[in-house]
Motif scaffolding. Structure first.
Motif, PDB file in Angstrom:
ATOM      1  N   TYR A  10      25.911 -21.581  30.251  1.00  0.00           N
ATOM      2  CA  TYR A  10      25.473 -21.624  28.968  1.00  0.00           C
ATOM      3  C   TYR A  10      24.671 -20.114  28.681  1.00  0.00           C
ATOM      4  O   TYR A  10      24.495 -19.941  27.597  1.00  0.00           O
ATOM      5  N   PHE A  11      23.896 -19.662  29.747  1.00  0.00           N
ATOM      6  CA  PHE A  11      23.233 -18.680  29.506  1.00  0.00           C
ATOM      7  C   PHE A  11      24.059 -17.572  29.345  1.00  0.00           C
ATOM      8  O   PHE A  11      23.684 -16.755  28.161  1.00  0.00           O
ATOM      9  N   LEU A  12      25.238 -17.238  29.915  1.00  0.00           N
ATOM     10  CA  LEU A  12      26.168 -16.153  29.599  1.00  0.00           C
ATOM     11  C   LEU A  12      26.855 -16.270  28.341  1.00  0.00           C
ATOM     12  O   LEU A  12      26.976 -15.419  27.358  1.00  0.00           O
ATOM     13  N   THR A  13      26.857 -17.569  27.761  1.00  0.00           N
ATOM     14  CA  THR A  13      27.417 -17.877  26.422  1.00  0.00           C
ATOM     15  C   THR A  13      26.476 -17.343  25.372  1.00  0.00           C
ATOM     16  O   THR A  13      26.958 -16.644  24.509  1.00  0.00           O
ATOM     17  N   GLY A  14      25.341 -17.883  25.505  1.00  0.00           N
ATOM     18  CA  GLY A  14      24.176 -17.339  24.665  1.00  0.00           C
ATOM     19  C   GLY A  14      24.149 -15.625  24.782  1.00  0.00           C
ATOM     20  O   GLY A  14      23.692 -15.139  23.654  1.00  0.00           O
ATOM     21  N   LEU A  15      24.051 -15.293  25.816  1.00  0.00           N
ATOM     22  CA  LEU A  15      23.892 -13.602  25.892  1.00  0.00           C
ATOM     23  C   LEU A  15      25.145 -13.114  25.088  1.00  0.00           C
ATOM     24  O   LEU A  15      24.943 -12.107  24.303  1.00  0.00           O
ATOM     25  N   ILE A  16      26.387 -13.486  25.300  1.00  0.00           N
ATOM     26  CA  ILE A  16      27.355 -13.048  24.414  1.00  0.00           C
ATOM     27  C   ILE A  16      27.365 -12.976  23.011  1.00  0.00           C
ATOM     28  O   ILE A  16      27.641 -12.317  22.270  1.00  0.00           O
ATOM     29  N   VAL A  17      26.787 -14.220  22.764  1.00  0.00           N
ATOM     30  CA  VAL A  17      26.668 -14.490  20.985  1.00  0.00           C
ATOM     31  C   VAL A  17      25.426 -13.671  20.608  1.00  0.00           C
ATOM     32  O   VAL A  17      25.347 -12.978  19.521  1.00  0.00           O
ATOM     33  N   ALA A  18      24.454 -13.761  21.441  1.00  0.00           N
ATOM     34  CA  ALA A  18      23.150 -12.994  20.836  1.00  0.00           C
ATOM     35  C   ALA A  18      22.892 -11.466  21.227  1.00  0.00           C
ATOM     36  O   ALA A  18      22.177 -10.771  20.223  1.00  0.00           O
ATOM     37  N   GLY A  19      23.641 -11.163  22.265  1.00  0.00           N
ATOM     38  CA  GLY A  19      23.331  -9.940  22.494  1.00  0.00           C
ATOM     39  C   GLY A  19      24.053  -8.816  21.563  1.00  0.00           C
ATOM     40  O   GLY A  19      23.151  -7.789  21.052  1.00  0.00           O
ATOM     41  N   PRO A  20      25.250  -8.836  20.926  1.00  0.00           N
ATOM     42  CA  PRO A  20      25.582  -7.926  20.046  1.00  0.00           C
ATOM     43  C   PRO A  20      24.797  -7.825  18.747  1.00  0.00           C
ATOM     44  O   PRO A  20      24.586  -6.916  18.169  1.00  0.00           O
ATOM     45  N   ILE A  21      24.245  -9.015  18.304  1.00  0.00           N
ATOM     46  CA  ILE A  21      23.564  -9.199  17.205  1.00  0.00           C
ATOM     47  C   ILE A  21      22.374  -8.320  17.415  1.00  0.00           C
ATOM     48  O   ILE A  21      21.725  -7.727  16.341  1.00  0.00           O
ATOM     49  N   ALA A  22      21.623  -8.749  18.211  1.00  0.00           N
ATOM     50  CA  ALA A  22      20.273  -7.961  18.556  1.00  0.00           C
ATOM     51  C   ALA A  22      20.471  -6.644  18.793  1.00  0.00           C
ATOM     52  O   ALA A  22      19.735  -5.858  18.062  1.00  0.00           O
ATOM     53  N   ILE A  23      21.460  -6.066  19.440  1.00  0.00           N
ATOM     54  CA  ILE A  23      21.598  -4.473  19.396  1.00  0.00           C
ATOM     55  C   ILE A  23      21.944  -4.036  18.217  1.00  0.00           C
ATOM     56  O   ILE A  23      21.354  -3.087  17.795  1.00  0.00           O
ATOM     57  N   THR A  24      22.784  -4.610  17.375  1.00  0.00           N
ATOM     58  CA  THR A  24      22.959  -4.103  15.880  1.00  0.00           C
ATOM     59  C   THR A  24      21.762  -4.120  15.113  1.00  0.00           C
ATOM     60  O   THR A  24      21.587  -3.267  14.647  1.00  0.00           O
ATOM     61  N   PHE A  25      21.031  -5.272  15.210  1.00  0.00           N
ATOM     62  CA  PHE A  25      19.789  -5.041  14.293  1.00  0.00           C
ATOM     63  C   PHE A  25      18.752  -3.969  14.881  1.00  0.00           C
ATOM     64  O   PHE A  25      18.266  -3.600  13.859  1.00  0.00           O
ATOM     65  N   LEU A  54      19.615  -1.128  16.480  1.00  0.00           N
ATOM     66  CA  LEU A  54      20.092   0.014  16.053  1.00  0.00           C
ATOM     67  C   LEU A  54      20.013   0.268  14.574  1.00  0.00           C
ATOM     68  O   LEU A  54      19.525   1.361  13.999  1.00  0.00           O
ATOM     69  N   THR A  55      20.222  -0.680  13.568  1.00  0.00           N
ATOM     70  CA  THR A  55      20.045  -0.354  12.234  1.00  0.00           C
ATOM     71  C   THR A  55      18.449  -0.433  11.928  1.00  0.00           C
ATOM     72  O   THR A  55      18.334   0.569  10.956  1.00  0.00           O
ATOM     73  N   TRP A  56      17.584  -1.204  12.484  1.00  0.00           N
ATOM     74  CA  TRP A  56      16.136  -1.079  12.345  1.00  0.00           C
ATOM     75  C   TRP A  56      15.614   0.434  12.833  1.00  0.00           C
ATOM     76  O   TRP A  56      14.894   1.006  12.131  1.00  0.00           O
ATOM     77  N   TRP A  57      16.386   0.883  14.052  1.00  0.00           N
ATOM     78  CA  TRP A  57      15.760   2.277  14.456  1.00  0.00           C
ATOM     79  C   TRP A  57      16.225   3.363  13.492  1.00  0.00           C
ATOM     80  O   TRP A  57      15.433   4.415  13.238  1.00  0.00           O
ATOM     81  N   PHE A  58      17.459   3.288  12.901  1.00  0.00           N
ATOM     82  CA  PHE A  58      18.093   4.154  11.779  1.00  0.00           C
ATOM     83  C   PHE A  58      17.098   4.058  10.668  1.00  0.00           C
ATOM     84  O   PHE A  58      16.895   5.314  10.128  1.00  0.00           O
TER      85      PHE A  58
END
Length: 259
Positions: free
Chosen positions: A30-45, A47-51
């Motif tokens: 369950y933890f790995l599944t949540g990481l797969i779902v939330a990881g790309p979203i968090a990194i995208t937000f 990087l967008t916020w940093w830019f």
């Protein structure tokens, strides 16, 4: 009937370790599944916020205080500098398209052309930006395979333009060469640039975005799995099945050795 006649007590079945191991395995899945779902979203937000904040930091000093949103609002407005930058660049392009704008640009280029060090930097950057953002060039729009770093080992390259006449005449042999860029994993912004015979490059039907994804993931994400939802779900299901099989094999007792 005395105590010696009683049957020996049967020890209770030891189920606690299996239950505990099963809970840990499910928690990990369950933890790995949540990481797969939330990881790309968090990194995208992130990087967008940093830019956005980076552009705001560059543009805000040039905006008068009377025109800044935080002057009239109790809080800062993220993205205001990015909006100003987009409007300014669009206005600059509009002014450059007319006669007066082209005259000013030519005057500025002549001034930069008289500076020894700045001249080379400006001309190189101008050619790169014109090639990448004009939409007319064919550089880095095709993907190929090159036998590198040793025979039998193939690397993904981005195909660029043909070498100039001066370089083509200096390359030994009569075969036609092309320039390619070999990105490094997992950072595709670094790599190797070299000239290779055209016959040694195998062009593949793959977009540059898929090639970059393949390189950054080190082969974990194959082309097509991210664009097609069914393929993406199949890939996730395959990962879940592999994890479930690994967990079940770890919980099974080892077979007794028969001598």
């Amino acid at each position: 009937m005395n105590r010696d006649d009683l049957p020996p007590p049967v020890p209770p079945a030891e189920t606690a370790p299996e239950v505990h191991s099963g809970f840990v395995a499910r928690f990990r899945n369950y933890f790995l599944t949540g990481l797969i779902v939330a990881g790309p979203i968090a990194i995208t937000f992130y990087l967008t916020w940093w830019f956005v904040t980076w552009v705001d930091g560059l543009v805000r000093p040039f905006v008068p205080i009377a025109y800044r949103p935080e002057t009239y609002l109790p809080f800062g407005l993220p993205g205001s500098g990015l909006i100003v930058a987009v409007i300014a660049l669009t206005l600059l392009g509009f002014l450059t398209a007319n006669l007066i704008g082209r005259t000013l640009v030519d005057l500025g280029e002549r001034l930069l052309g008289r500076m020894p060090v700045v001249r080379a930097i400006y001309r190189s950057l101008k050619q790169v930006f014109e090639t990448l953002f004009s939409g007319k060039g064919s550089s880095f729009r095709r993907v190929g395979l090159v036998e590198f770093p040793s025979p039998g080992m193939w690397s993904i390259v981005l195909i660029s333009q043909a070498p100039s006449e001066e370089i083509a005449e200096s390359i030994p042999g009569q075969e036609e060469h092309i320039s390619v860029f070999l990105p490094c994993a997992p950072n595709p912004t670094t790599g190797f640039f070299f000239y290779v015979p055209k016959s040694k490059v195998i062009e593949v039907e793959m977009s540059t975005e898929d090639a970059a994804t393949l390189i950054m993931s080190c082969g974990v994400v194959q082309p097509g799995t991210g664009s097609d939802p069914q393929k993406k779900m199949a890939a996730l299901a395959g990962m879940a099945n592999a994890a479930r099989a690994a967990n079940s094999s770890a919980l099974l007792p080892e077979p007794a050795k028969v001598e």
